[in-house]
Enzyme design. Structure first.
Site, PDB file in Angstrom:
ATOM      1  N   GLN A 105      -9.225  13.094  -0.251  1.00  0.00           N
ATOM      2  CA  GLN A 105      -8.455  13.978  -1.104  1.00  0.00           C
ATOM      3  C   GLN A 105      -8.925  15.408  -0.892  1.00  0.00           C
ATOM      4  O   GLN A 105     -10.068  15.644  -0.519  1.00  0.00           O
ATOM      5  CB  GLN A 105      -8.627  13.579  -2.563  1.00  0.00           C
ATOM      6  CG  GLN A 105      -8.221  12.132  -2.792  1.00  0.00           C
ATOM      7  CD  GLN A 105      -8.127  11.815  -4.272  1.00  0.00           C
ATOM      8  OE1 GLN A 105      -7.443  12.493  -5.020  1.00  0.00           O
ATOM      9  NE2 GLN A 105      -8.837  10.785  -4.680  1.00  0.00           N
ATOM     10  N   SER A 156      -8.951   3.617  -5.481  1.00  0.00           N
ATOM     11  CA  SER A 156      -7.915   2.687  -5.885  1.00  0.00           C
ATOM     12  C   SER A 156      -7.271   2.013  -4.685  1.00  0.00           C
ATOM     13  O   SER A 156      -6.529   1.058  -4.821  1.00  0.00           O
ATOM     14  CB  SER A 156      -6.857   3.419  -6.707  1.00  0.00           C
ATOM     15  OG  SER A 156      -6.479   4.610  -6.045  1.00  0.00           O
ATOM     16  N   HIS A 212      -7.042   1.925   1.974  1.00  0.00           N
ATOM     17  CA  HIS A 212      -6.490   2.658   3.116  1.00  0.00           C
ATOM     18  C   HIS A 212      -7.343   3.909   3.370  1.00  0.00           C
ATOM     19  O   HIS A 212      -7.607   4.662   2.442  1.00  0.00           O
ATOM     20  CB  HIS A 212      -5.034   3.052   2.830  1.00  0.00           C
ATOM     21  CG  HIS A 212      -4.286   3.440   4.060  1.00  0.00           C
ATOM     22  ND1 HIS A 212      -3.274   2.679   4.579  1.00  0.00           N
ATOM     23  CD2 HIS A 212      -4.434   4.493   4.891  1.00  0.00           C
ATOM     24  CE1 HIS A 212      -2.810   3.257   5.669  1.00  0.00           C
ATOM     25  NE2 HIS A 212      -3.510   4.367   5.887  1.00  0.00           N
ATOM     26  N   CYS A 230       0.836  -1.213   0.000  1.00  0.00           N
ATOM     27  CA  CYS A 230       0.000   0.000   0.000  1.00  0.00           C
ATOM     28  C   CYS A 230       0.864   1.254   0.000  1.00  0.00           C
ATOM     29  O   CYS A 230       1.735   1.412   0.861  1.00  0.00           O
ATOM     30  CB  CYS A 230      -0.918  -0.018   1.217  1.00  0.00           C
ATOM     31  SG  CYS A 230      -1.754   1.556   1.497  1.00  0.00           S
ATOM     32  N   CYS A 261       0.361   3.322   3.456  1.00  0.00           N
ATOM     33  CA  CYS A 261       0.750   2.815   4.772  1.00  0.00           C
ATOM     34  C   CYS A 261       2.063   3.461   5.235  1.00  0.00           C
ATOM     35  O   CYS A 261       2.909   3.829   4.411  1.00  0.00           O
ATOM     36  CB  CYS A 261       0.897   1.285   4.741  1.00  0.00           C
ATOM     37  SG  CYS A 261      -0.651   0.387   4.985  1.00  0.00           S
ATOM     38  N   HIS A 285      -8.549   7.314   3.621  1.00  0.00           N
ATOM     39  CA  HIS A 285      -7.956   8.602   3.252  1.00  0.00           C
ATOM     40  C   HIS A 285      -8.972   9.441   2.495  1.00  0.00           C
ATOM     41  O   HIS A 285      -9.981   8.926   2.018  1.00  0.00           O
ATOM     42  CB  HIS A 285      -6.714   8.382   2.374  1.00  0.00           C
ATOM     43  CG  HIS A 285      -7.022   7.885   0.985  1.00  0.00           C
ATOM     44  ND1 HIS A 285      -7.383   6.578   0.725  1.00  0.00           N
ATOM     45  CD2 HIS A 285      -7.035   8.511  -0.218  1.00  0.00           C
ATOM     46  CE1 HIS A 285      -7.593   6.416  -0.572  1.00  0.00           C
ATOM     47  NE2 HIS A 285      -7.392   7.583  -1.180  1.00  0.00           N
ATOM     48  N   ASN A 289     -13.537   9.158  -1.520  1.00  0.00           N
ATOM     49  CA  ASN A 289     -14.093   8.071  -2.325  1.00  0.00           C
ATOM     50  C   ASN A 289     -13.847   6.790  -1.585  1.00  0.00           C
ATOM     51  O   ASN A 289     -12.702   6.420  -1.349  1.00  0.00           O
ATOM     52  CB  ASN A 289     -13.379   7.973  -3.680  1.00  0.00           C
ATOM     53  CG  ASN A 289     -13.896   8.980  -4.668  1.00  0.00           C
ATOM     54  OD1 ASN A 289     -15.013   9.474  -4.542  1.00  0.00           O
ATOM     55  ND2 ASN A 289     -13.079   9.294  -5.644  1.00  0.00           N
ATOM     56  N   HIS A 342      -4.318   0.419   7.919  1.00  0.00           N
ATOM     57  CA  HIS A 342      -4.759   0.180   6.543  1.00  0.00           C
ATOM     58  C   HIS A 342      -6.230  -0.235   6.452  1.00  0.00           C
ATOM     59  O   HIS A 342      -6.913   0.071   5.471  1.00  0.00           O
ATOM     60  CB  HIS A 342      -3.866  -0.915   5.931  1.00  0.00           C
ATOM     61  CG  HIS A 342      -4.159  -1.228   4.504  1.00  0.00           C
ATOM     62  ND1 HIS A 342      -3.739  -0.422   3.468  1.00  0.00           N
ATOM     63  CD2 HIS A 342      -4.836  -2.256   3.932  1.00  0.00           C
ATOM     64  CE1 HIS A 342      -4.143  -0.955   2.320  1.00  0.00           C
ATOM     65  NE2 HIS A 342      -4.819  -2.053   2.572  1.00  0.00           N
TER      66      HIS A 342
HETATM   67 ZN   LIG Z   1      -2.372   1.167   3.660  1.00  0.00          ZN
END
Ligand SMILES: [Zn+2]
Ligand SMILES: [Zn+2]
Ligand SMILES: [Zn+2]
Length: 338
Positions: free
Chosen positions: A168, A161, A164, A50, A53, A166, A153, A113
């Site tokens: 934007q 994609s 993990h 990843c 990570c 997160h 997303n 993750h």
């Molecule tokens: Zn990750």
């Protein structure tokens, strides 16, 4: 006698000044209610492959620090770049183009993750809220940036994609389309009635309660009257405030709390880590006060009637008007019941 629960009708989206077609009678089609629990993909706490990570290398060779909480970096494949020179192209008033400077960042919610908002501890989610505020203030202060769009997303179905956790942050010189529409509606409302569109809307939802999904001291979550996606929700602050930076300390906790509750309900709906696009709408960062803006977040989940059946925006919706079958009231009822 017209039946709002059964008969086809259209509803007005007061924020975007657009209509949505509602066809509740179509939910009587025989396939309704089929729920197919999918094989849940179990993710590890740390994935050596990843790029988000801690300690791992990203594309381009930069190595992430061994971060322990949130972590922000400039997107390695940014859609917008800060140093883009300003230019404009106009051919006969028909072919118009403008250069667009901006900045794209990635914000990891946690080093873990396999965590999602629904499963984060409230204190950790509060840290994410603090990071959103920090980014909004920092990026918004840039004179070339007039809008800061924070969005997440979630899930492969939404094109994410990487699992993990997160979000934007895309920011640019001009106002994006959705912001322009909502700004026009909110400014017109304020001009006509001297009041805030979403404050009045929230009052109606709190008294009607049929579309209410969650509520705490500082926020409410509703399936909007004009929702397009089957289980779309909108999170609205109870106090009138134009941006995330105006949240009090208690309201930051309130935001973390309502986001966790909404996403947990989503996960329970079809017994799957629910995919969605979520993002905040708030005042532009053009230095104006923008009293017409009322902070809110939209959740746009694609799932329709099971973990594996999604809604597609095709055909009539691409060519004419968005359409939904299940009424927003019925969707809210299902989310409330979980
Ligand atoms: Zn990750
Ligand atoms: Zn308001
Ligand atoms: Zn909005």
């Amino acid at each position: 006698m017209f039946d709002w629960k059964q008969d086809p009708h259209r509803r007005w989206n007061a924020l975007t000044a657009e209509w949505v077609l509602v066809s509740p009678h179509r939910t009587q089609r025989p396939w309704l209610g089929q729920v197919e629990p999918p094989a849940a993909a179990v993710q590890p706490e740390y994935d050596p492959e990843c790029y988000l990570c801690p300690g791992n290398a990203r594309a381009g060779g930069v190595r992430n620090p061994d971060y322990a909480s949130t972590f922000v970096f400039d997107n390695d494949f940014a859609a917008l770049r800060p140093a883009t020179p300003v230019d404009r192209f106009d051919r006969g008033g028909l072919l118009i183009a403008e250069s667009e400077p901006g900045l794209c960042r990635v914000l990891c919610f946690s080093p873990r993750h396999n965590l999602t908002i629904a499963n984060m501890a409230p204190a950790d989610l509060r840290t994410v809220v603090d990071a959103w505020v920090e980014q909004f203030v920092e990026i918004g202060a840039h004179p070339a940036i007039d809008y800061v769009q924070i969005f997440e997303n979630r899930g492969a179905m939404m094109g994410a994609s990487n699992p993990h956790p997160h979000c934007q942050i895309w920011s640019n010189r001009t106002l994006p389309n959705e912001i322009l529409k909502e700004q026009a509606s909110q400014a017109a409302w304020r001009g006509r009635r001297g009041n805030c569109l979403l404050c009045e809307y929230a009052d109606i939802e709190r008294s009607e309660r049929s579309r209410l999904v969650e509520e705490n001291q500082d926020f409410l979550a509703v399936v909007p009257f004009w929702a397009v996606w089957p289980f779309e929700t909108m999170v609205v602050s109870r106090r009138h405030l134009s941006g995330i930076d105006r949240l009090s300390d208690a309201e930051r906790n309130g935001l973390a709390d309502i986001l966790k509750r909404v996403t947990a309900r989503y996960d329970r709906l079809f017994g799957v880590s629910f995919p969605y696009t979520m993002g905040f709408h708030q005042r532009p960062t053009d230095g104006q006060d923008h009293p017409e803006w009322h902070l809110h977040a939209h959740f746009y989940p694609p799932l329709l009637r099971s973990a594996t059946v999604r809604k597609f925006m095709v055909g009539y919706e691409m060519l004419a008007t968005p359409q939904r079958d299940i009424t927003p009231e019925a969707a809210a009822e299902r989310l409330r019941a979980l």
